[in-house]
Design an enzyme around this catalytic site. Structure first.
Site, PDB file in Angstrom:
ATOM      1  N   GLY A  54     -14.485  20.067  82.153  1.00 45.05           N
ATOM      2  CA  GLY A  54     -14.191  18.601  82.145  1.00 45.05           C
ATOM      3  C   GLY A  54     -14.762  17.853  83.231  1.00 45.05           C
ATOM      4  O   GLY A  54     -14.308  16.418  83.881  1.00 45.05           O
ATOM      5  N   HIS A 107      -5.880  29.121  77.096  1.00 43.53           N
ATOM      6  CA  HIS A 107      -7.023  28.123  78.615  1.00 43.53           C
ATOM      7  C   HIS A 107      -6.394  28.062  78.866  1.00 43.53           C
ATOM      8  O   HIS A 107      -4.646  27.233  79.303  1.00 43.53           O
ATOM      9  CB  HIS A 107      -7.262  26.872  76.904  1.00 43.53           C
ATOM     10  CG  HIS A 107      -8.283  25.851  76.783  1.00 43.53           C
ATOM     11  ND1 HIS A 107      -7.992  25.207  78.262  1.00 43.53           N
ATOM     12  CD2 HIS A 107      -9.792  26.483  77.461  1.00 43.53           C
ATOM     13  CE1 HIS A 107      -9.077  24.707  78.579  1.00 43.53           C
ATOM     14  NE2 HIS A 107      -9.961  25.365  78.090  1.00 43.53           N
ATOM     15  N   GLY A 117     -16.902  22.625  75.737  1.00 42.91           N
ATOM     16  CA  GLY A 117     -15.510  21.628  75.846  1.00 42.91           C
ATOM     17  C   GLY A 117     -16.762  20.376  75.312  1.00 42.91           C
ATOM     18  O   GLY A 117     -16.895  20.050  74.214  1.00 42.91           O
ATOM     19  N   GLY A 118     -17.029  19.100  76.090  1.00 40.39           N
ATOM     20  CA  GLY A 118     -17.156  18.047  76.950  1.00 40.39           C
ATOM     21  C   GLY A 118     -17.995  17.957  76.076  1.00 40.39           C
ATOM     22  O   GLY A 118     -18.495  17.084  74.485  1.00 40.39           O
ATOM     23  N   ASN A 143     -15.189  24.222  71.622  1.00 42.30           N
ATOM     24  CA  ASN A 143     -13.274  23.728  71.920  1.00 42.30           C
ATOM     25  C   ASN A 143     -13.841  22.090  71.735  1.00 42.30           C
ATOM     26  O   ASN A 143     -13.667  21.630  72.672  1.00 42.30           O
ATOM     27  CB  ASN A 143     -13.121  24.135  73.230  1.00 42.30           C
ATOM     28  CG  ASN A 143     -12.502  23.236  73.720  1.00 42.30           C
ATOM     29  OD1 ASN A 143     -10.971  23.519  72.877  1.00 42.30           O
ATOM     30  ND2 ASN A 143     -11.440  23.901  74.580  1.00 42.30           N
ATOM     31  N   TRP A 144     -13.130  21.918  70.479  1.00 44.67           N
ATOM     32  CA  TRP A 144     -13.071  20.571  70.708  1.00 44.67           C
ATOM     33  C   TRP A 144     -11.683  19.919  71.589  1.00 44.67           C
ATOM     34  O   TRP A 144     -11.785  19.054  71.417  1.00 44.67           O
ATOM     35  CB  TRP A 144     -12.921  20.168  69.115  1.00 44.67           C
ATOM     36  CG  TRP A 144     -13.875  19.958  68.574  1.00 44.67           C
ATOM     37  CD1 TRP A 144     -14.905  20.830  69.013  1.00 44.67           C
ATOM     38  CD2 TRP A 144     -14.672  20.555  67.153  1.00 44.67           C
ATOM     39  NE1 TRP A 144     -16.235  20.773  67.258  1.00 44.67           N
ATOM     40  CE2 TRP A 144     -16.203  20.125  66.396  1.00 44.67           C
ATOM     41  CE3 TRP A 144     -14.253  19.529  65.870  1.00 44.67           C
ATOM     42  CZ2 TRP A 144     -16.194  19.853  65.602  1.00 44.67           C
ATOM     43  CZ3 TRP A 144     -14.279  19.142  64.760  1.00 44.67           C
ATOM     44  CH2 TRP A 144     -15.935  19.270  64.605  1.00 44.67           C
ATOM     45  N   LYS A 145     -10.490  20.591  71.705  1.00 37.12           N
ATOM     46  CA  LYS A 145      -9.664  19.982  72.553  1.00 37.12           C
ATOM     47  C   LYS A 145      -9.115  18.897  71.202  1.00 37.12           C
ATOM     48  O   LYS A 145      -9.451  19.180  70.158  1.00 37.12           O
ATOM     49  CB  LYS A 145      -9.659  19.462  73.442  1.00 37.12           C
ATOM     50  CG  LYS A 145     -10.963  20.124  74.811  1.00 37.12           C
ATOM     51  CD  LYS A 145     -10.371  19.896  75.790  1.00 37.12           C
ATOM     52  CE  LYS A 145     -11.758  20.428  77.137  1.00 37.12           C
ATOM     53  NZ  LYS A 145     -11.408  20.984  77.959  1.00 37.12           N
ATOM     54  N   GLU A 176      -5.798  24.827  80.482  1.00 39.11           N
ATOM     55  CA  GLU A 176      -5.043  23.614  79.858  1.00 39.11           C
ATOM     56  C   GLU A 176      -3.986  23.731  79.284  1.00 39.11           C
ATOM     57  O   GLU A 176      -2.543  23.254  79.503  1.00 39.11           O
ATOM     58  CB  GLU A 176      -5.888  22.721  78.640  1.00 39.11           C
ATOM     59  CG  GLU A 176      -6.656  21.874  79.482  1.00 39.11           C
ATOM     60  CD  GLU A 176      -8.474  21.569  78.899  1.00 39.11           C
ATOM     61  OE1 GLU A 176      -8.185  21.525  78.108  1.00 39.11           O
ATOM     62  OE2 GLU A 176      -9.279  20.836  79.007  1.00 39.11           O
ATOM     63  N   SER A 189     -18.484  22.951  82.193  1.00 41.13           N
ATOM     64  CA  SER A 189     -18.753  21.607  82.296  1.00 41.13           C
ATOM     65  C   SER A 189     -20.558  22.431  81.832  1.00 41.13           C
ATOM     66  O   SER A 189     -21.550  22.042  82.164  1.00 41.13           O
ATOM     67  CB  SER A 189     -19.572  21.184  83.223  1.00 41.13           C
ATOM     68  OG  SER A 189     -18.293  20.668  84.299  1.00 41.13           O
ATOM     69  N   GLU A 200     -13.583  30.656  82.890  1.00 39.92           N
ATOM     70  CA  GLU A 200     -13.856  28.993  83.126  1.00 39.92           C
ATOM     71  C   GLU A 200     -12.379  28.953  84.083  1.00 39.92           C
ATOM     72  O   GLU A 200     -11.485  29.102  84.459  1.00 39.92           O
ATOM     73  CB  GLU A 200     -12.812  28.261  82.016  1.00 39.92           C
ATOM     74  CG  GLU A 200     -13.490  28.853  81.050  1.00 39.92           C
ATOM     75  CD  GLU A 200     -13.306  27.928  79.419  1.00 39.92           C
ATOM     76  OE1 GLU A 200     -13.849  27.298  79.012  1.00 39.92           O
ATOM     77  OE2 GLU A 200     -11.748  27.615  79.406  1.00 39.92           O
TER      78      GLU A 200
HETATM   79  C1  PEP Z   1     -13.438  23.772  78.146  1.00 40.74           C
HETATM   80  O1  PEP Z   1     -12.609  22.979  77.444  1.00 40.74           O
HETATM   81  O2  PEP Z   1     -12.913  25.138  77.870  1.00 40.74           O
HETATM   82  C2  PEP Z   1     -14.353  23.602  78.569  1.00 40.74           C
HETATM   83  C3  PEP Z   1     -14.799  24.522  79.268  1.00 40.74           C
HETATM   84  O3  PEP Z   1     -14.940  22.179  79.256  1.00 40.74           O
HETATM   85  P1  PEP Z   1     -16.054  21.407  79.349  1.00 40.74           P
HETATM   86  O4  PEP Z   1     -16.931  21.814  78.965  1.00 40.74           O
HETATM   87  O5  PEP Z   1     -15.787  20.094  78.825  1.00 40.74           O
HETATM   88  O6  PEP Z   1     -15.665  21.423  80.924  1.00 40.74           O
END
Ligand code: PEP
Length: 249
Positions: free
Chosen positions: A172, A94, A233-234, A9-11, A96, A212, A166
């Site tokens: 994050g 998501h 994500g990251g 997930n590049w956001k 967010e 994470s 999640e």
């Molecule tokens: C996400 O945005 O779905 C996510 C899991 O982010 P991260 O891996 O950075 O925690």
């Protein structure tokens, strides 16, 4: 036997030219026939990323969509537009989007149905806050999300979708749920699907863990029986994503 699915997930990261460069950088690192690999990218990156990934094993996902067919919805993107552009998956709900953009379960239910109707595979996100976990209502909350978001969705469609568990406190933050915590909730989601639908549907639906995920914890998480991969994500924006995708090599 469910095939693992590992999605980035590049956001709101990567301009179109940066997106194409990242595809080239990761190309040889994310080859793993044992898993489905997806990059969920910002809307403006979809067309260049679809082109950049032609001939590779990586599929393209969107990070959001709107449920209406077409018309006066300035700034929105429809499921049909995504499909026509070569998108196969779409993240829906998501945390967010639920938090910053106030997307509620009634809206998400419409999005899930529209995505399926258009031939996209939803990656439906759910998860609890730290406060909810500490209150002991994690599974109650997630069951409510799943039941509301999937209201009126047929078993055959649920069998093909992807659910991402999640925990919001793990996104994050660098704080990963323990493997036991992640497996407990993913197993709980599968039990919820069996309760609403049937055993075959529950056995077919793929359930990811997200929060994470990194190169060091992916193999342990993905070895669990109810965790069918990850939403990342990251770590999806760097070479480490290759190590996550190749967790079993
Ligand atoms: C996400 O945005 O779905 C996510 C899991 O982010 P991260 O891996 O950075 O925690």
């Amino acid at each position: 036997m469910r095939k693992k699915i590992i999605a980035g997930n590049w956001k709101m990261n990567m301009t179109p030219s940066q997106a194409v460069a990242l595809c080239a950088e990761l190309k040889d690192l994310v080859k793993n026939d044992d898993v489905d690999v997806v990059y969920c990218v910002p809307a403006i990156d979809i067309v260049p990323v679809v082109n950049a990934l032609k001939g590779t094993n990586v599929k393209v996902g969107a990070e959001n969509m709107y449920f209406e067919e077409k018309g006066a919805f300035t700034g929105e993107i429809s499921a049909a537009m995504l499909k026509d552009a070569g998108v196969e998956y779409v993240i829906i709900g998501h945390s967010e989007r639920r938090d910053y953009f106030k997307e509620d379960d009634a809206l998400l239910n419409k999005k899930v149905k529209k995505a399926i109707e258009a031939g996209l595979t939803p990656i439906l996100c759910c998860g609890e806050t730290l406060e909810q976990r500490e209150m002991g209502i994690t599974m109650d909350w997630i069951r409510m999300q799943i039941k509301s978001d999937l209201a009126g969705v047929a078993a055959a469609d649920v069998a093909k979708l992807v659910i991402a568990y999640e925990p919001i406190w793990a996104i994050g933050t660098g704080k990963t749920a323990t493997t036991a915590q992640a497996e407990e909730v993913c197993g709980g989601i599968r039990a919820c699907i069996e309760e609403i639908y049937d055993k075959a549907t529950a056995e077919a639906v793929r359930i990811q863990y997200g929060g994470s995920v990194n190169a060091a914890n992916a193999a342990e998480l993905f070895a669990e029986k109810d965790i069918d991969g990850g939403l990342v994500g990251g770590a999806s924006l760097k070479a480490d994503f290759g190590k996550i995708v190749c967790y079993n090599k």
